[in-house]
Design an enzyme around this catalytic site. Structure first.
Site, short mmCIF file in Angstrom:
data_model
loop_
_atom_site.label_atom_id
_atom_site.label_comp_id
_atom_site.label_asym_id
_atom_site.label_seq_id
_atom_site.Cartn_x
_atom_site.Cartn_y
_atom_site.Cartn_z
N GLU A 1 27.08 4.58 15.05
CA GLU A 1 26.13 5.52 14.44
C GLU A 1 25.49 4.93 13.19
O GLU A 1 24.27 5.05 13.00
CB GLU A 1 26.85 6.83 14.05
CG GLU A 1 27.46 7.57 15.22
CD GLU A 1 28.94 7.27 15.42
OE1 GLU A 1 29.68 8.20 15.77
OE2 GLU A 1 29.35 6.10 15.25
N CYS B 1 33.07 10.25 13.53
CA CYS B 1 34.15 10.38 12.56
C CYS B 1 33.58 11.00 11.28
O CYS B 1 32.37 11.18 11.17
CB CYS B 1 34.74 9.00 12.26
SG CYS B 1 33.63 7.94 11.29
N CYS C 1 30.69 8.91 9.70
CA CYS C 1 29.44 8.96 10.47
C CYS C 1 28.82 10.35 10.43
O CYS C 1 27.60 10.47 10.33
CB CYS C 1 29.70 8.51 11.90
SG CYS C 1 30.13 6.75 12.00
N HIS D 1 30.12 1.21 12.21
CA HIS D 1 30.25 2.02 13.43
C HIS D 1 28.89 2.10 14.12
O HIS D 1 27.85 1.88 13.50
CB HIS D 1 30.73 3.42 13.09
CG HIS D 1 32.17 3.49 12.67
ND1 HIS D 1 32.85 4.67 12.57
CD2 HIS D 1 33.05 2.52 12.31
CE1 HIS D 1 34.10 4.43 12.19
NE2 HIS D 1 34.24 3.13 12.01
#
Length: 177
Positions: free
Chosen positions: A61, A89, A92, A59
């Site tokens: 992040e 999420c 993260c 992701h």
């Protein structure tokens, strides 16, 4: 809309995150971008790469935190701010807590998996040993529109592909009889 007062510098960093989200989209990824800042300087940046790298953890992040750790030669990213176009999420959010990011600023809420206050809030959890300031709503409409346009286009492409497959099957069936 958020009640936070954002600065022009906050807005500039979120616009950079949106540019990175566009880069993700160009690569066929969900358009999410992130920028990590310390003392007014960008330390690292990233965008979603899960599809291309075949890595569920890639992701925006996480990509940004990995680069920052290498740059600073430390996984503890004290006194930093992460700007991200979509609410983190749970994965993260956990990584942000572990890395000690001080401030998280996100654009659009994630109604399905948001872990910074929308679906759940890992930052307010009793289990959190580190507290981060979470602010939301910076360029929210633009961030949301970027994601919505991507998913609308993706659904249209999938529908067109299915129609082409049906036509090809019908043609094959006709030629076979």
């Amino acid at each position: 809309m958020s009640d936070h007062q954002f600065t022009s510098q906050d807005e500039a960093f979120m616009r950079r995150a949106m540019e990175l989200a566009h880069q993700a989209e160009l690569e066929g990824e969900v358009p999410v971008g992130a920028v990590l800042v310390k003392d007014g300087e960008i330390i690292s940046e990233g965008w979603n790469r899960s599809i291309g790298s075949h890595d569920a953890t890639a992701h925006a992040e996480i990509e940004t935190l990995r680069k920052a750790g290498q740059t600073l030669e430390n996984y503890r990213l004290l006194d930093t701010t992460l700007y991200v176009t979509l609410e983190p999420c749970p994965m993260c959010a956990g990584a942000l807590l572990h890395s000690r990011v001080k401030r998280i600023v996100f654009g659009a809420p994630d109604l399905k998996a948001g872990a910074a206050g929308t679906v759940l809030n890992l930052f307010d959890s009793q289990a959190s040993y580190h507290y981060a300031d979470v602010e939301h709503g910076l360029l929210e409409e633009e961030c949301r529109s970027q994601l919505q346009a991507f998913f609308k286009r993706r659904r249209k492409e999938i529908k067109e592909k299915k129609q082409q497959q049906k036509l090809a099957q019908a043609k094959d069936a006709q030629e076979g009889s």
